[in-house]
Design a protein around this motif. Sequence first.
Motif, PDB file in Angstrom:
ATOM      1  N   ILE A  66       1.129  -1.027   0.548  1.00 18.68           N
ATOM      2  CA  ILE A  66      -0.258   0.032   0.082  1.00 18.68           C
ATOM      3  C   ILE A  66       0.828   1.152  -0.020  1.00 18.68           C
ATOM      4  O   ILE A  66       0.281   2.123  -0.763  1.00 18.68           O
ATOM      5  CB  ILE A  66      -1.298   0.074   1.287  1.00 18.68           C
ATOM      6  CG1 ILE A  66      -1.990  -1.327   1.381  1.00 18.68           C
ATOM      7  CG2 ILE A  66      -1.745   0.780   1.378  1.00 18.68           C
ATOM      8  CD1 ILE A  66      -3.228  -1.278   2.592  1.00 18.68           C
ATOM      9  N   ASP A  67       2.168   0.669   0.958  1.00 21.13           N
ATOM     10  CA  ASP A  67       3.241   2.399   0.655  1.00 21.13           C
ATOM     11  C   ASP A  67       3.615   2.799  -0.430  1.00 21.13           C
ATOM     12  O   ASP A  67       3.717   3.754  -1.374  1.00 21.13           O
ATOM     13  CB  ASP A  67       3.856   2.263   2.069  1.00 21.13           C
ATOM     14  CG  ASP A  67       4.990   3.352   1.920  1.00 21.13           C
ATOM     15  OD1 ASP A  67       3.920   4.508   2.334  1.00 21.13           O
ATOM     16  OD2 ASP A  67       6.076   3.191   2.252  1.00 21.13           O
ATOM     17  N   GLN A  68       4.117   2.011  -1.069  1.00 22.14           N
ATOM     18  CA  GLN A  68       4.278   1.737  -1.812  1.00 22.14           C
ATOM     19  C   GLN A  68       3.638   2.538  -3.355  1.00 22.14           C
ATOM     20  O   GLN A  68       4.436   2.932  -4.006  1.00 22.14           O
ATOM     21  CB  GLN A  68       5.301   0.826  -3.041  1.00 22.14           C
ATOM     22  CG  GLN A  68       6.290  -0.204  -2.098  1.00 22.14           C
ATOM     23  CD  GLN A  68       7.150  -1.272  -2.773  1.00 22.14           C
ATOM     24  OE1 GLN A  68       6.432  -2.074  -3.232  1.00 22.14           O
ATOM     25  NE2 GLN A  68       7.515  -1.767  -1.756  1.00 22.14           N
ATOM     26  N   GLU A  69       2.661   1.974  -3.762  1.00 23.21           N
ATOM     27  CA  GLU A  69       1.570   2.394  -4.816  1.00 23.21           C
ATOM     28  C   GLU A  69       1.353   3.534  -3.852  1.00 23.21           C
ATOM     29  O   GLU A  69       0.692   4.527  -5.175  1.00 23.21           O
ATOM     30  CB  GLU A  69       0.044   1.729  -4.817  1.00 23.21           C
ATOM     31  CG  GLU A  69       0.910   0.026  -5.558  1.00 23.21           C
ATOM     32  CD  GLU A  69       0.795   0.183  -6.400  1.00 23.21           C
ATOM     33  OE1 GLU A  69       0.455   0.563  -7.782  1.00 23.21           O
ATOM     34  OE2 GLU A  69       2.251  -0.644  -6.943  1.00 23.21           O
ATOM     35  N   THR A  70       1.171   4.313  -2.994  1.00 19.01           N
ATOM     36  CA  THR A  70       0.540   5.794  -2.082  1.00 19.01           C
ATOM     37  C   THR A  70       1.587   6.674  -2.655  1.00 19.01           C
ATOM     38  O   THR A  70       1.603   8.009  -3.140  1.00 19.01           O
ATOM     39  CB  THR A  70       0.189   5.609  -1.010  1.00 19.01           C
ATOM     40  OG1 THR A  70      -0.471   4.690  -0.360  1.00 19.01           O
ATOM     41  CG2 THR A  70       0.158   7.259  -0.290  1.00 19.01           C
TER      42      THR A  70
END
Length: 332
Positions: A164-168
């Motif tokens: 989730i952090d990478q996509e954000t």
Amino acid sequence: GNALYTWGDAYQRLPITRFPDASDSYVTSYDEARGMIESVRYVSDTVLVPGNLFRNGGGVLEYPDILYLAFNAVPVMSRIRLVTIVAIISVAAILLLYIIVLQISAQNREYRMRLQRQQNLVSLGEAARTLTHEIKNPLSAIRLQLALLKREADPALLDDIMVIDQETARLTELTDRVSDFIRNPLGTPEKVDLVSTVENLIPLFSHTIILLPPPSRPLYVMFDPARLRSVVENLLKNAIEATEGDAPVECSITEERNMYRVAVRDRGIGIGDVDKSKIFDPFYTTKINGSGIGLSIASQFLAAAGGSIALYKRDGGGTSAEFTVPAFGRVL
């Protein structure tokens, strides 16, 4: 023979050179010196009269009758020359007009495409400005909550949280790049060394990048440093993503009069003709995870600084992305 009837300037006796060859009974020629067209024709052949062989006063040979026509050809030839000249001029004028029409048509087509592109950019800019403003606030809140969640969450869930952090982060980067696209592309130009900019970026990538020997001296350009870094970084990133296997990416910096050329070459699948015509359009991409904004931004930055960018098919497979930028001090 003597002439039977004569009109105008006809010969009273024809010179022997006016007679046609024995194999031809009709000859027409143009006497350019006299401006005359002449025709000589045998009306009857030479005949041997056997009965006159032993008769006094009788001719043994009856000479042929000859028809000789001559008329003034100056008006005719002048008219022919005039018609020929007019025809040549007409054909040349038609060809010239055709070329002019083609050029005007091509310019109009290019102008319409450029106008359409500008209209698209204006519409895109308005939409992108609204979207980036509306997206950035939720993204900031999401990233803040993710930072807290990573500290408090069960370690078993960290992998999912990192996704989730990478996509954000990718969405945040995309909004930043869109903002770059719609802002002033010129930025704040200053004297910057093109060679050191490229050399400093290469170690940031894990993929093998071969920098062909650049000039031994700095190559200065007037460019916004952050925007120049963005252009080079985007081309290196695209080349690495396009390269199949461990084939190295090649980079070169050359001088061309008062321009500098940077080329980044990969060994990917290459670029198709359709892709080549659209590759610099905003949000057009052939990559699964690509945003299609990188080359558009690079093109905008370079155009604002007086440079240009183009993509070429590379011999042996792959693509060569090349951009030129004016040398420092060049008058645009």
